[in-house]
Design a protein around this motif. Structure first.
Motif, PDB file in Angstrom:
ATOM      1  N   PRO A 147       0.786  -1.231   0.000  1.00 25.84           N
ATOM      2  CA  PRO A 147       0.000   0.000   0.000  1.00 25.84           C
ATOM      3  C   PRO A 147       0.822   1.287   0.000  1.00 25.84           C
ATOM      4  O   PRO A 147       0.310   2.349  -0.346  1.00 25.84           O
ATOM      5  N   ASP A 148       2.089   1.200   0.345  1.00 23.90           N
ATOM      6  CA  ASP A 148       2.925   2.397   0.389  1.00 23.90           C
ATOM      7  C   ASP A 148       3.737   2.608  -0.887  1.00 23.90           C
ATOM      8  O   ASP A 148       4.560   3.528  -0.957  1.00 23.90           O
ATOM      9  N   LEU A 149       3.519   1.774  -1.891  1.00 22.87           N
ATOM     10  CA  LEU A 149       4.294   1.868  -3.119  1.00 22.87           C
ATOM     11  C   LEU A 149       4.111   3.217  -3.815  1.00 22.87           C
ATOM     12  O   LEU A 149       5.078   3.849  -4.222  1.00 22.87           O
ATOM     13  N   ASN A 150       2.866   3.657  -3.944  1.00 28.51           N
ATOM     14  CA  ASN A 150       2.572   4.889  -4.679  1.00 28.51           C
ATOM     15  C   ASN A 150       2.196   6.021  -3.735  1.00 28.51           C
ATOM     16  O   ASN A 150       1.306   5.865  -2.898  1.00 28.51           O
ATOM     17  N   THR A 151       2.866   7.148  -3.905  1.00 28.23           N
ATOM     18  CA  THR A 151       2.498   8.351  -3.162  1.00 28.23           C
ATOM     19  C   THR A 151       1.268   8.963  -3.817  1.00 28.23           C
ATOM     20  O   THR A 151       0.864   8.561  -4.921  1.00 28.23           O
ATOM     21  N   GLU A 152       0.706   9.949  -3.184  1.00 22.26           N
ATOM     22  CA  GLU A 152      -0.429  10.655  -3.786  1.00 22.26           C
ATOM     23  C   GLU A 152      -0.015  11.295  -5.105  1.00 22.26           C
ATOM     24  O   GLU A 152      -0.775  11.278  -6.083  1.00 22.26           O
ATOM     25  N   ASP A 153       1.190  11.835  -5.170  1.00 22.42           N
ATOM     26  CA  ASP A 153       1.687  12.404  -6.429  1.00 22.42           C
ATOM     27  C   ASP A 153       1.767  11.338  -7.518  1.00 22.42           C
ATOM     28  O   ASP A 153       1.440  11.601  -8.683  1.00 22.42           O
ATOM     29  N   ASP A 154       2.215  10.131  -7.153  1.00 22.06           N
ATOM     30  CA  ASP A 154       2.253   9.028  -8.114  1.00 22.06           C
ATOM     31  C   ASP A 154       0.857   8.716  -8.635  1.00 22.06           C
ATOM     32  O   ASP A 154       0.654   8.520  -9.839  1.00 22.06           O
ATOM     33  N   LEU A 155      -0.109   8.655  -7.726  1.00 22.96           N
ATOM     34  CA  LEU A 155      -1.477   8.338  -8.131  1.00 22.96           C
ATOM     35  C   LEU A 155      -2.058   9.415  -9.036  1.00 22.96           C
ATOM     36  O   LEU A 155      -2.749   9.110 -10.016  1.00 22.96           O
ATOM     37  N   VAL A 156      -1.771  10.664  -8.732  1.00 25.63           N
ATOM     38  CA  VAL A 156      -2.247  11.763  -9.584  1.00 25.63           C
ATOM     39  C   VAL A 156      -1.641  11.638 -10.978  1.00 25.63           C
ATOM     40  O   VAL A 156      -2.341  11.791 -11.993  1.00 25.63           O
ATOM     41  N   ALA A 157      -0.351  11.349 -11.039  1.00 27.23           N
ATOM     42  CA  ALA A 157       0.314  11.204 -12.343  1.00 27.23           C
ATOM     43  C   ALA A 157      -0.217   9.998 -13.109  1.00 27.23           C
ATOM     44  O   ALA A 157      -0.462  10.081 -14.327  1.00 27.23           O
ATOM     45  N   LEU A 158      -0.413   8.881 -12.424  1.00 29.85           N
ATOM     46  CA  LEU A 158      -0.978   7.698 -13.076  1.00 29.85           C
ATOM     47  C   LEU A 158      -2.381   7.989 -13.600  1.00 29.85           C
ATOM     48  O   LEU A 158      -2.720   7.600 -14.730  1.00 29.85           O
ATOM     49  N   GLU A 159      -3.176   8.647 -12.797  1.00 25.82           N
ATOM     50  CA  GLU A 159      -4.537   8.976 -13.234  1.00 25.82           C
ATOM     51  C   GLU A 159      -4.511   9.859 -14.481  1.00 25.82           C
ATOM     52  O   GLU A 159      -5.241   9.606 -15.451  1.00 25.82           O
ATOM     53  N   ALA A 160      -3.667  10.868 -14.477  1.00 23.13           N
ATOM     54  CA  ALA A 160      -3.588  11.769 -15.637  1.00 23.13           C
ATOM     55  C   ALA A 160      -3.165  11.003 -16.889  1.00 23.13           C
ATOM     56  O   ALA A 160      -3.741  11.189 -17.972  1.00 23.13           O
ATOM     57  N   ARG A 161      -2.172  10.137 -16.749  1.00 26.40           N
ATOM     58  CA  ARG A 161      -1.702   9.370 -17.907  1.00 26.40           C
ATOM     59  C   ARG A 161      -2.796   8.425 -18.415  1.00 26.40           C
ATOM     60  O   ARG A 161      -3.039   8.323 -19.617  1.00 26.40           O
ATOM     61  N   LEU A 162      -3.457   7.735 -17.505  1.00 25.20           N
ATOM     62  CA  LEU A 162      -4.505   6.801 -17.917  1.00 25.20           C
ATOM     63  C   LEU A 162      -5.694   7.536 -18.535  1.00 25.20           C
ATOM     64  O   LEU A 162      -6.250   7.093 -19.545  1.00 25.20           O
ATOM     65  N   ARG A 163      -6.061   8.672 -17.972  1.00 21.38           N
ATOM     66  CA  ARG A 163      -7.159   9.453 -18.559  1.00 21.38           C
ATOM     67  C   ARG A 163      -6.788   9.967 -19.949  1.00 21.38           C
ATOM     68  O   ARG A 163      -7.644  10.054 -20.830  1.00 21.38           O
ATOM     69  N   SER A 164      -5.520  10.284 -20.145  1.00 20.11           N
ATOM     70  CA  SER A 164      -5.101  10.774 -21.462  1.00 20.11           C
ATOM     71  C   SER A 164      -5.270   9.691 -22.535  1.00 20.11           C
ATOM     72  O   SER A 164      -5.534  10.001 -23.702  1.00 20.11           O
ATOM     73  N   LEU A 165      -5.128   8.431 -22.136  1.00 22.64           N
ATOM     74  CA  LEU A 165      -5.336   7.335 -23.088  1.00 22.64           C
ATOM     75  C   LEU A 165      -6.783   7.252 -23.563  1.00 22.64           C
ATOM     76  O   LEU A 165      -7.062   6.718 -24.628  1.00 22.64           O
ATOM     77  N   LEU A 166      -7.691   7.763 -22.741  1.00 22.99           N
ATOM     78  CA  LEU A 166      -9.108   7.661 -23.056  1.00 22.99           C
ATOM     79  C   LEU A 166      -9.642   8.796 -23.913  1.00 22.99           C
ATOM     80  O   LEU A 166     -10.804   8.781 -24.301  1.00 22.99           O
ATOM     81  N   LYS A 167      -8.813   9.771 -24.180  1.00 17.84           N
ATOM     82  CA  LYS A 167      -9.252  10.915 -24.976  1.00 17.84           C
ATOM     83  C   LYS A 167      -9.176  10.575 -26.450  1.00 17.84           C
ATOM     84  O   LYS A 167      -8.156  10.068 -26.920  1.00 17.84           O
ATOM     85  N   PRO A 168     -10.229  10.870 -27.217  1.00 19.28           N
ATOM     86  CA  PRO A 168     -10.228  10.549 -28.647  1.00 19.28           C
ATOM     87  C   PRO A 168      -9.039  11.154 -29.398  1.00 19.28           C
ATOM     88  O   PRO A 168      -8.503  10.538 -30.310  1.00 19.28           O
ATOM     89  N   GLU A 169      -8.590  12.308 -28.967  1.00 19.83           N
ATOM     90  CA  GLU A 169      -7.449  12.928 -29.660  1.00 19.83           C
ATOM     91  C   GLU A 169      -6.145  12.175 -29.421  1.00 19.83           C
ATOM     92  O   GLU A 169      -5.185  12.354 -30.114  1.00 19.83           O
ATOM     93  N   ALA A 170      -6.137  11.279 -28.419  1.00 21.54           N
ATOM     94  CA  ALA A 170      -4.954  10.470 -28.134  1.00 21.54           C
ATOM     95  C   ALA A 170      -4.857   9.255 -29.039  1.00 21.54           C
ATOM     96  O   ALA A 170      -3.853   8.572 -29.074  1.00 21.54           O
ATOM     97  N   MET A 171      -5.940   8.979 -29.781  1.00 18.35           N
ATOM     98  CA  MET A 171      -5.943   7.794 -30.659  1.00 18.35           C
ATOM     99  C   MET A 171      -4.976   8.008 -31.828  1.00 18.35           C
ATOM    100  O   MET A 171      -4.897   9.106 -32.380  1.00 18.35           O
ATOM    101  N   PRO A 172      -4.234   6.949 -32.192  1.00 19.23           N
ATOM    102  CA  PRO A 172      -3.282   7.079 -33.305  1.00 19.23           C
ATOM    103  C   PRO A 172      -3.983   7.198 -34.650  1.00 19.23           C
ATOM    104  O   PRO A 172      -5.065   6.816 -34.842  1.00 19.23           O
TER     105      PRO A 172
END
Length: 172
Positions: A147-172
């Motif tokens: 449970p201590d692997l990811n800091t809150e900053d890590d989780l925020v960064a992971l969330e941003a990266r994963l959400r970016s994958l879901l944006k239509p403009e991110a599609m190749p």
């Protein structure tokens, strides 16, 4: 003694000591109730595990429903991060406790199939949505063991990266 407190005690035993230590006597002792008090709510170890599985499913469904996002996968990501951040990582404990009985795992397997299939055809990018959902599973699984692997900053960064994958403009 409330039912949820008994389930919490059982999950603590599973997390702390593993499935071999999960007995009705151990749960009653951890919860500070008599075995008869426990039996009033759960007449067997199997009934206790079944209730933990059902609670896990209900809790995650509630987290999903509480998410303000548009797509199912965005809600899935938000619910997963809420579960990780809350520290209530029951999945590992429940699966460990139920692993000896395929019947007890059936509702969890059905819920997992639903969570991973629902809404995929409505997603702007089906493959990206599957990748994000699988990443959520990995995050939850790893967080349940470390449970201590990811800091809150890590989780925020992971969330941003994963959400970016879901944006239509991110599609190749």
């Amino acid at each position: 003694m409330r039912r949820d407190e008994l389930l919490d005690a059982a999950e603590e035993i599973l997390c702390d000591q593993g499935s071999a230590a999960l007995t009705l006597a151990a749960v009653a002792d951890r919860a500070g109730v008599s075995k008869g008090g426990l039996l009033y709510h759960f007449n067997s170890k199997e009934a206790l595990i079944k209730a933990m599985v059902e609670r896990l499913i209900d809790d995650f469904d509630q987290l999903m429903a509480a998410q303000p996002d548009d797509t199912y996968t965005e809600r899935y990501l938000g619910a997963t991060l809420a579960a990780v951040r809350s520290g209530r990582l029951r999945r590992w404990a429940v699966v460990t406790g139920a692993s000896g009985n395929i019947y007890l795992l059936a509702p969890l397997r059905e819920a997992m199939a639903r969570w991973h299939r629902e809404g995929l055809d409505e997603e702007p990018d089906r493959l990206a949505s599957q990748v994000v959902r699988l990443a959520c599973e990995g995050l939850w699984d790893v967080s349940s063991h470390d449970p201590d692997l990811n800091t809150e900053d890590d989780l925020v960064a992971l969330e941003a990266r994963l959400r970016s994958l879901l944006k239509p403009e991110a599609m190749p």
